[in-house]
Write a protein that holds these residues in place. Structure first.
Motif, short mmCIF file in Angstrom:
data_model
loop_
_atom_site.label_atom_id
_atom_site.label_comp_id
_atom_site.label_asym_id
_atom_site.label_seq_id
_atom_site.Cartn_x
_atom_site.Cartn_y
_atom_site.Cartn_z
N LYS A 254 2.40 9.44 -6.12
CA LYS A 254 3.00 10.76 -5.89
C LYS A 254 4.15 11.00 -6.87
CE LYS A 254 1.70 11.16 -1.03
NZ LYS A 254 0.96 12.42 -1.05
N LEU A 255 4.93 9.96 -7.16
CA LEU A 255 6.01 10.09 -8.15
C LEU A 255 5.42 10.39 -9.53
CD1 LEU A 255 8.41 7.21 -7.06
CD2 LEU A 255 8.95 9.65 -7.09
N ASP B 240 1.42 3.15 8.36
CA ASP B 240 0.04 2.71 8.14
C ASP B 240 -0.23 2.47 6.66
OD1 ASP B 240 0.21 5.35 7.43
OD2 ASP B 240 -1.67 5.96 8.34
N GLY B 241 0.81 2.14 5.92
CA GLY B 241 0.63 1.83 4.50
C GLY B 241 0.36 3.04 3.62
N GLY B 242 0.91 4.18 3.99
CA GLY B 242 0.74 5.37 3.16
C GLY B 242 -0.38 6.29 3.60
N GLY B 243 -0.89 6.06 4.79
CA GLY B 243 -1.97 6.90 5.31
C GLY B 243 -1.45 8.09 6.09
N GLN C 156 0.83 -1.20 0.00
CA GLN C 156 0.00 0.00 0.00
C GLN C 156 0.87 1.26 0.00
OE1 GLN C 156 -2.64 -0.31 3.37
NE2 GLN C 156 -3.51 -2.24 2.66
N LEU C 157 1.94 1.23 0.79
CA LEU C 157 2.86 2.37 0.85
C LEU C 157 3.48 2.63 -0.52
CD1 LEU C 157 4.51 4.52 2.39
CD2 LEU C 157 6.15 2.71 2.94
N ARG C 158 3.93 1.58 -1.17
CA ARG C 158 4.56 1.75 -2.49
C ARG C 158 3.57 2.24 -3.54
NH1 ARG C 158 7.61 -2.90 -0.57
NH2 ARG C 158 9.76 -2.23 -0.28
N VAL C 159 2.33 1.75 -3.49
CA VAL C 159 1.32 2.21 -4.44
C VAL C 159 1.06 3.71 -4.25
CG1 VAL C 159 -1.14 2.04 -5.03
CG2 VAL C 159 0.23 -0.03 -4.79
#
Length: 82
Positions: free
Chosen positions: A24-25, A65-68, A16-19
């Motif tokens: 953002k990239l 938290d996986g990109g939260g 989730q973090l990478r997605v």
């Protein structure tokens, strides 16, 4: 009877973090195009921002938290044309 789903695993949180990071990239890809009107200083700031995003999964505390909301996202620099 409602049974709540199990909390995400660490691998799922990293995914989730990478997605979220990749989105953002992708949102800043346009600034790197050779014909995008951007100052050298702004381009340098965008490149540093993108590097910080790429380094995020390797930071201590990842995947949070996986990109939260708990993820320490870098701030997108202000980008103004030349």
């Amino acid at each position: 009877v409602f049974i709540p789903p199990p909390p995400p695993t660490e691998d799922e949180l990293f995914t989730q973090l990478r997605v979220a990071r990749d989105a953002k990239l992708t949102a800043t890809d346009k600034y790197l195009l050779p014909d995008y009107p951007i100052s050298a200083d702004a381009l340098s700031a965008v490149k540093a921002y993108r590097q910080t995003l790429r380094d995020l999964p390797g930071q201590e505390g990842a995947p949070w938290d996986g990109g939260g909301e708990l993820t320490p996202w870098p701030e997108l620099p202000a980008v103004q044309g030349v």
